[in-house]
Design an enzyme around this catalytic site. Structure first.
Site, PDB file in Angstrom:
ATOM      1  N   ILE A  41       0.882  -1.160   0.000  1.00 60.13           N
ATOM      2  CA  ILE A  41       0.000   0.000   0.000  1.00 60.13           C
ATOM      3  C   ILE A  41       0.920   1.210   0.000  1.00 60.13           C
ATOM      4  O   ILE A  41       1.325   1.718   1.041  1.00 60.13           O
ATOM      5  CB  ILE A  41      -0.953  -0.003   1.211  1.00 60.13           C
ATOM      6  N   HIS A  57       0.149   5.163   1.607  1.00 62.09           N
ATOM      7  CA  HIS A  57       0.202   5.555   3.021  1.00 62.09           C
ATOM      8  C   HIS A  57       1.452   4.939   3.653  1.00 62.09           C
ATOM      9  O   HIS A  57       1.569   3.721   3.764  1.00 62.09           O
ATOM     10  CB  HIS A  57      -1.056   5.072   3.757  1.00 62.09           C
ATOM     11  N   LEU A  58       2.359   5.792   4.045  1.00 56.66           N
ATOM     12  CA  LEU A  58       3.624   5.373   4.648  1.00 56.66           C
ATOM     13  C   LEU A  58       3.394   4.448   5.842  1.00 56.66           C
ATOM     14  O   LEU A  58       2.472   4.676   6.635  1.00 56.66           O
ATOM     15  CB  LEU A  58       4.379   6.629   5.125  1.00 56.66           C
ATOM     16  N   HIS A  59       4.221   3.441   5.971  1.00 55.30           N
ATOM     17  CA  HIS A  59       4.180   2.573   7.145  1.00 55.30           C
ATOM     18  C   HIS A  59       5.548   1.920   7.340  1.00 55.30           C
ATOM     19  O   HIS A  59       6.198   1.525   6.397  1.00 55.30           O
ATOM     20  CB  HIS A  59       3.075   1.515   7.046  1.00 55.30           C
ATOM     21  N   GLN A  60       5.975   1.867   8.594  1.00 61.05           N
ATOM     22  CA  GLN A  60       7.265   1.285   8.989  1.00 61.05           C
ATOM     23  C   GLN A  60       7.003  -0.134   9.491  1.00 61.05           C
ATOM     24  O   GLN A  60       6.218  -0.330  10.416  1.00 61.05           O
ATOM     25  CB  GLN A  60       7.887   2.129  10.106  1.00 61.05           C
TER      26      GLN A  60
END
Length: 160
Positions: A112, A115-118
């Site tokens: 995805i 939307h940034l995600h770590q």
């Protein structure tokens, strides 16, 4: 198999979902929620399709795609919550190590990308065995809701 079959794929696909799952996740409550912790600018949620038990995602509430789009407060809290995630996972499941990372853009492997995600992926010696290599499957010995309950209960009130 749910991921492979696309059963829960967001409308519009993963690259351009019409309803961003990372924007929706913080609003979910009860058994539907996989959110472990909530900060001022970021939150922590279990990965719906984990590589290993306890695979967490640290996400800004704000819908941004690129790491350079984060403001200083978001960048700082994302770092603090990533560190806290590692401490909590070590506490509840004695992880031997971690893979941390962000895939920036679809070509870099972001499922995805909008939307940034770590990713915070716990690792144990021998966790890659014949199942993922030969059978192309992963054995997860714990239900997501059970993992979420353990991590949420161990999450400190003030992670700083």
């Amino acid at each position: 198999m749910t991921y492979i079959s696309g059963q829960d794929r967001p409308e519009g696909g993963y690259e351009k979902p019409s309803g961003c799952p990372f924007c929706r996740a913080p609003a979910q409550t009860g058994d539907d929620s996989l959110v472990v912790a909530r900060g001022e600018t970021v939150y922590v949620v279990l990965n719906l399709y984990p590589y290993n038990p306890g695979h967490l995602l640290v996400c800004p509430y704000r819908h941004v795609a690129d790491y350079t789009d984060l403001d200083p407060a978001e960048t700082g809290e994302l770092a603090v919550y990533t560190q806290t995630a590692m401490r909590v996972i070590r506490q509840v499941s004695s992880a031997h190590g971690f893979n941390l990372g962000m895939n920036q853009g679809g070509v870099a492997g972001a499922g995805i990308a909008a939307h940034l995600h770590q990713h915070v992926v716990p690792r144990w010696g021998g966790d890659a065995n014949f199942m993922p290599v030969v059978a192309r499957t992963k054995v997860l010995p714990q239900l997501l809701t059970d993992t979420r309950d353990l991590l949420a209960a161990a999450w400190p009130t003030n992670p700083r």
